[in-house]
Design a protein around this motif. Structure first.
Motif, mmCIF file in Angstrom:
data_model
loop_
_atom_site.group_PDB
_atom_site.id
_atom_site.type_symbol
_atom_site.label_atom_id
_atom_site.label_comp_id
_atom_site.label_asym_id
_atom_site.label_seq_id
_atom_site.Cartn_x
_atom_site.Cartn_y
_atom_site.Cartn_z
ATOM 1 N N LEU A 114 -4.659 3.728 12.330
ATOM 2 C CA LEU A 114 -4.504 2.208 12.480
ATOM 3 C C LEU A 114 -3.093 1.597 11.589
ATOM 4 O O LEU A 114 -2.482 0.835 12.051
ATOM 5 C CB LEU A 114 -5.782 1.359 11.665
ATOM 6 N N ASP A 115 -2.615 2.382 10.552
ATOM 7 C CA ASP A 115 -1.425 2.172 9.603
ATOM 8 C C ASP A 115 -1.229 3.317 8.774
ATOM 9 O O ASP A 115 -1.773 4.142 8.724
ATOM 10 C CB ASP A 115 -1.959 0.822 8.776
ATOM 11 N N VAL A 116 0.095 3.197 8.358
ATOM 12 C CA VAL A 116 0.580 4.274 7.657
ATOM 13 C C VAL A 116 1.109 3.565 6.332
ATOM 14 O O VAL A 116 1.971 2.756 6.586
ATOM 15 C CB VAL A 116 1.926 4.885 8.535
ATOM 16 N N GLY A 117 1.124 4.221 5.407
ATOM 17 C CA GLY A 117 1.472 3.740 4.019
ATOM 18 C C GLY A 117 2.510 4.395 3.469
ATOM 19 O O GLY A 117 2.673 5.886 3.763
ATOM 20 N N LEU A 118 3.743 3.591 2.901
ATOM 21 C CA LEU A 118 4.941 4.363 2.777
ATOM 22 C C LEU A 118 4.994 4.194 1.109
ATOM 23 O O LEU A 118 4.605 3.049 0.671
ATOM 24 C CB LEU A 118 5.960 3.931 3.168
ATOM 25 N N GLN A 119 5.670 5.007 0.261
ATOM 26 C CA GLN A 119 5.693 4.916 -1.015
ATOM 27 C C GLN A 119 6.942 5.418 -1.666
ATOM 28 O O GLN A 119 7.654 6.384 -1.189
ATOM 29 C CB GLN A 119 4.788 5.922 -1.954
ATOM 30 N N ARG A 120 7.722 4.588 -2.538
ATOM 31 C CA ARG A 120 9.025 5.007 -2.931
ATOM 32 C C ARG A 120 8.715 6.042 -4.138
ATOM 33 O O ARG A 120 7.769 5.662 -5.208
ATOM 34 C CB ARG A 120 9.668 3.893 -3.546
ATOM 35 N N LEU A 121 9.348 7.049 -4.150
ATOM 36 C CA LEU A 121 9.371 7.981 -5.362
ATOM 37 C C LEU A 121 9.857 7.152 -6.449
ATOM 38 O O LEU A 121 10.809 6.718 -6.721
ATOM 39 C CB LEU A 121 10.291 9.201 -4.919
ATOM 40 N N PRO A 122 9.246 7.749 -7.879
ATOM 41 C CA PRO A 122 9.882 7.167 -9.130
ATOM 42 C C PRO A 122 11.263 7.534 -9.543
ATOM 43 O O PRO A 122 11.781 8.423 -9.125
ATOM 44 C CB PRO A 122 8.817 7.802 -9.948
ATOM 45 N N ALA A 123 11.859 6.226 -10.079
ATOM 46 C CA ALA A 123 13.437 6.686 -10.255
ATOM 47 C C ALA A 123 14.084 7.162 -9.122
ATOM 48 O O ALA A 123 15.299 7.598 -9.468
ATOM 49 C CB ALA A 123 13.260 7.720 -11.656
#
Length: 447
Positions: A114-123
């Motif tokens: 239903l949806d896809v989550g994106l995450q930014r890598l630390p630093a």
């Protein structure tokens, strides 16, 4: 990215504006590009597909994104404005991953994305896919929802599922269409144009007839022919009936003769008649370019009635610019053509005035055999955006609008190749592709 929002789901990115550091809007997000088969454990998010001036789609690397917050994307303001072209190993998250059927590794259950989550890598400015929002249960045979009750929804880790690299015979469309529900037909057409052939057919099949008709009118000829060719004949005939007659005639004119005749025979006779008339005219003439559905009024109609017709939101601006006054019958080909009344004249007259007393009979109508060159000169000479087409007997056949003429004069790929101006890094004399290009590597790619 702001510390309070370390993760974002792609459905929240669809259509959000993209701003440069000065607060100037550069475009809107239309999709997200990911690399599913890279070296990392989790897929890399390469960048955003941003729709800028003239509906051109360009690639914005995630390394150029400095913030995703409060329904907006902030960028460094410098990125390559060459037209986006998807590479074979890249996937469009909105267009291709939503509604995908995959399997939970732990239980073997089939779930729908239903949806896809994106995450930014630390630093770092690199992003990756780390979450999926899914619904349990098998889809119906036509890919339109679940059998019986709607299944349980849950959020899972990316590596808790499998099946993204398998060919799926029938992928659903409900969540993709919900994401793009508010798009105008021209923008949704741009979405379809950039999908794979298989996905484009699935989305087209799921659209309502009227919506698909509006979208088809905005697509390049090749896409129109491809989509109509994948529909069942009965459905194709219904969609053609919902299109403007001139657009339906243009589409049918691109088909083989036997396909064209078969679809015309399946259409309702009253819907097919104006299309057949348009197809009878030589290509590149006023008769072949005109619409057979201008605003036609009898001379005893009032200004109030005329303005009510002009207010129809389904009319294009050129068609709404004037009304055509004719003796009955009111359908084209009409009774004797008397003249036009311009929209501005209607605004200056009392509501009870009759349009028959206001006609401009000095505007010379065009014959259906008039060439594109004659049409262009006529519109320019009279400084108008629409002109009547009348036969030898003085009957109104239709109207040619300036957008019809432009479509004929411009190259076939004008929607793709329209010049982009006013963007950072692009100035007159600069060719698309001359701007700064990000290096390829560490989840980046060039334009």
């Amino acid at each position: 990215m702001a510390a309070s929002a370390p993760r974002v789901f792609v459905s929240h990115l669809a259509g959000v504006p993209v701003f440069d550091p000065n607060g100037d809007e550069l475009g809107r997000v239309r999709d997200v590009v990911a690399l599913l088969g890279g070296r990392r454990r989790l897929p890399s998010v390469l960048g955003l597909v941003v729709e800028v001036v003239s509906r051109r789609r360009v690639f914005l690397p995630m390394t150029r994104v400095t913030g995703v917050e409060s329904g907006q994307v902030i960028t460094t303001g410098v990125f390559n404005i060459r037209r986006f072209e998807r590479r074979p190993n890249e996937r469009l998250i909105l267009g291709e991953l939503l509604d995908r059927q995959v399997t939970l590794l732990e239980t073997g259950e089939e779930v729908t994305v239903l949806d896809v989550g994106l995450q930014r890598l630390p630093a770092r400015r690199d992003w990756e896919i780390d979450r999926l929002f899914v619904r349990k249960g098998r889809k119906g045979r036509k890919g339109g929802g679940l059998r019986g009750r709607r299944g349980e929804t849950l959020t899972v880790e990316w590596d808790a599922v499998t099946g993204f690299n398998l060919e799926e015979p029938e992928q659903g469309t409900a969540n993709l269409l919900a994401t793009f529900e508010q798009l105008r037909p021209a923008d949704l057409a741009n979405v379809l144009h950039h999908l794979s052939e298989k996905r484009r057919a699935e989305v087209a099949a799921a659209l309502h007839d009227d919506r698909l008709a509006d979208v088809l009118e905005e697509l390049p000829d090749d896409d129109q022919v491809e989509i109509i060719g994948k529909l069942a004949d009965e459905r194709a005939a219904l969609v053609l009936e919902a299109m403007d007659p001139d657009d339906a005639a243009d589409l049918l004119g691109e088909l083989p003769e036997e396909d064209k005749d078969r679809l015309l025979d399946l259409m309702q006779p009253q819907e097919a008649a104006p299309v057949r008339r348009l197809l009878s005219y030589e290509e590149g003439t006023a008769g072949s370019l005109m619409t057979t559905e201008p605003i036609v009024l009898r001379p005893d109609a009032s200004v109030a009635e005329a303005l009510a017709r002009v207010r129809n939101e389904d009319l294009s601006a050129p068609l709404a610019s004037q009304v055509y006054v004719c003796r009955p019958p009111d359908e084209t080909p009409t009774g004797r053509y008397l003249g036009v009344v311009h929209f501005q004249r209607l605004l200056r007259e009392p509501p009870f005035a009759l349009v028959g007393a206001l006609v401009d009979a000095d505007l010379r109508p065009l014959p259906p055999t008039a060439s594109v060159s004659a049409l262009t000169s006529h519109l320019a000479a009279y400084n108008i955006v629409s002109a009547p087409v009348v036969d030898e007997g003085g009957h109104l056949l239709g109207a040619v609008t300036v957008d019809d003429v432009l479509d004929e004069l411009l190259p076939e790929d004008w929607r793709e190749e329209a010049a982009v101006v006013g963007l950072p890094g692009f100035s007159p004399g600069t060719q698309p592709g001359d701007e700064e290009q990000p290096a390829y590597g560490r989840g980046q790619r060039d334009g």
